[in-house]
Design an enzyme around this catalytic site. Sequence first.
Site, short mmCIF file in Angstrom:
data_model
loop_
_atom_site.label_atom_id
_atom_site.label_comp_id
_atom_site.label_asym_id
_atom_site.label_seq_id
_atom_site.Cartn_x
_atom_site.Cartn_y
_atom_site.Cartn_z
N HIS A 139 0.86 -1.20 0.00
CA HIS A 139 0.00 0.00 0.00
C HIS A 139 0.90 1.25 0.00
O HIS A 139 1.86 1.31 0.77
CB HIS A 139 -0.91 0.00 1.23
N GLY A 173 -10.43 -6.87 6.74
CA GLY A 173 -10.61 -5.42 6.58
C GLY A 173 -9.85 -4.88 5.38
O GLY A 173 -9.14 -5.61 4.69
N ASP A 196 -6.83 -2.85 4.32
CA ASP A 196 -5.52 -2.36 4.79
C ASP A 196 -5.36 -2.45 6.31
O ASP A 196 -4.68 -1.62 6.93
CB ASP A 196 -5.29 -0.90 4.33
C1 GAR Z 1 1.28 0.99 -6.50
O1 GAR Z 1 1.63 2.29 -6.10
C2 GAR Z 1 0.62 0.25 -5.34
O2 GAR Z 1 1.16 0.57 -4.10
C3 GAR Z 1 -0.79 0.76 -5.47
O3 GAR Z 1 -1.05 0.76 -6.85
C4 GAR Z 1 0.18 1.03 -7.55
C5 GAR Z 1 0.38 -0.03 -8.62
O4 GAR Z 1 1.50 0.22 -9.42
N1 GAR Z 1 -1.69 -0.07 -4.73
C6 GAR Z 1 -2.75 0.40 -4.06
O5 GAR Z 1 -3.06 1.57 -4.05
C7 GAR Z 1 -3.54 -0.66 -3.28
N2 GAR Z 1 -4.40 -0.04 -2.32
P1 GAR Z 1 2.18 -0.92 -10.31
O6 GAR Z 1 1.08 -1.59 -11.12
O7 GAR Z 1 3.13 -0.17 -11.22
O8 GAR Z 1 2.90 -1.87 -9.41
#
Ligand code: GAR
Length: 200
Positions: free
Chosen positions: A110, A149, A151
């Site tokens: 996250h 939950g 996160d």
């Molecule tokens: C990342 O920043 C990850 O932490 C976020 O989505 C992005 C995916 O990037 N995840 C969330 O927000 C989950 N709640 P990526 O496809 O380049 O790895």
Amino acid sequence: MLRICVCVSGGGTNLQAIMDAIDAGTIKNTEIVRVFSNNKNAFALERAQKHGIDALAVSPKDFESRDQFNEAFLAAIDEVEPDLVVLAGFLVVIPAQMIQKYRNRIINIHPSLIPSFCGTGYYGLKVHEAALERGVKVTGATVHFVDEGTDTGPIILQKAVEVLPDDTPKSLQQRVMEEAEWKILPQAINMIANGEISLQ
Ligand code: GAR
């Protein structure tokens, strides 16, 4: 050998960091047995294929109900019998049945320091928009186990990243990825693969 299934929805830079760390030997005793996407157009799928890794896309749009999609999703995970499921930018709510079946065997990255800027509605760029709006001077990323939950599961690793005065949501997202996410997600997988984590 830890068999992992990586779930993705978009660009897949975290998946890339995992694949690179396995190649470089900084993640040891680990094999990616499948990359699963809920989005057929996710660039992450191309990254997996380029790496010769089994890549499967199953979209909720192809099912009449959420329950039917959830069944197909769980079947796609079960099929490869993973020891660990890694949510790497996966924007689907994990069905309760799957959380029960894979208790303490699902981890998520996250893009904030939990418990800040997390929970329902906080994903992707929205997390960084909220951090800038609040005016925090430090943000970061968190790897945690997934429970029922959003996160809320036990935290495995966190890394702080400084917010700069001229940051935009995009520039902050990029720096959080580079300085935190791409480091702590591979590190957490390596720790699990090598028996360095125990849950109390
Ligand atoms: C990342 O920043 C990850 O932490 C976020 O989505 C992005 C995916 O990037 N995840 C969330 O927000 C989950 N709640 P990526 O496809 O380049 O790895």
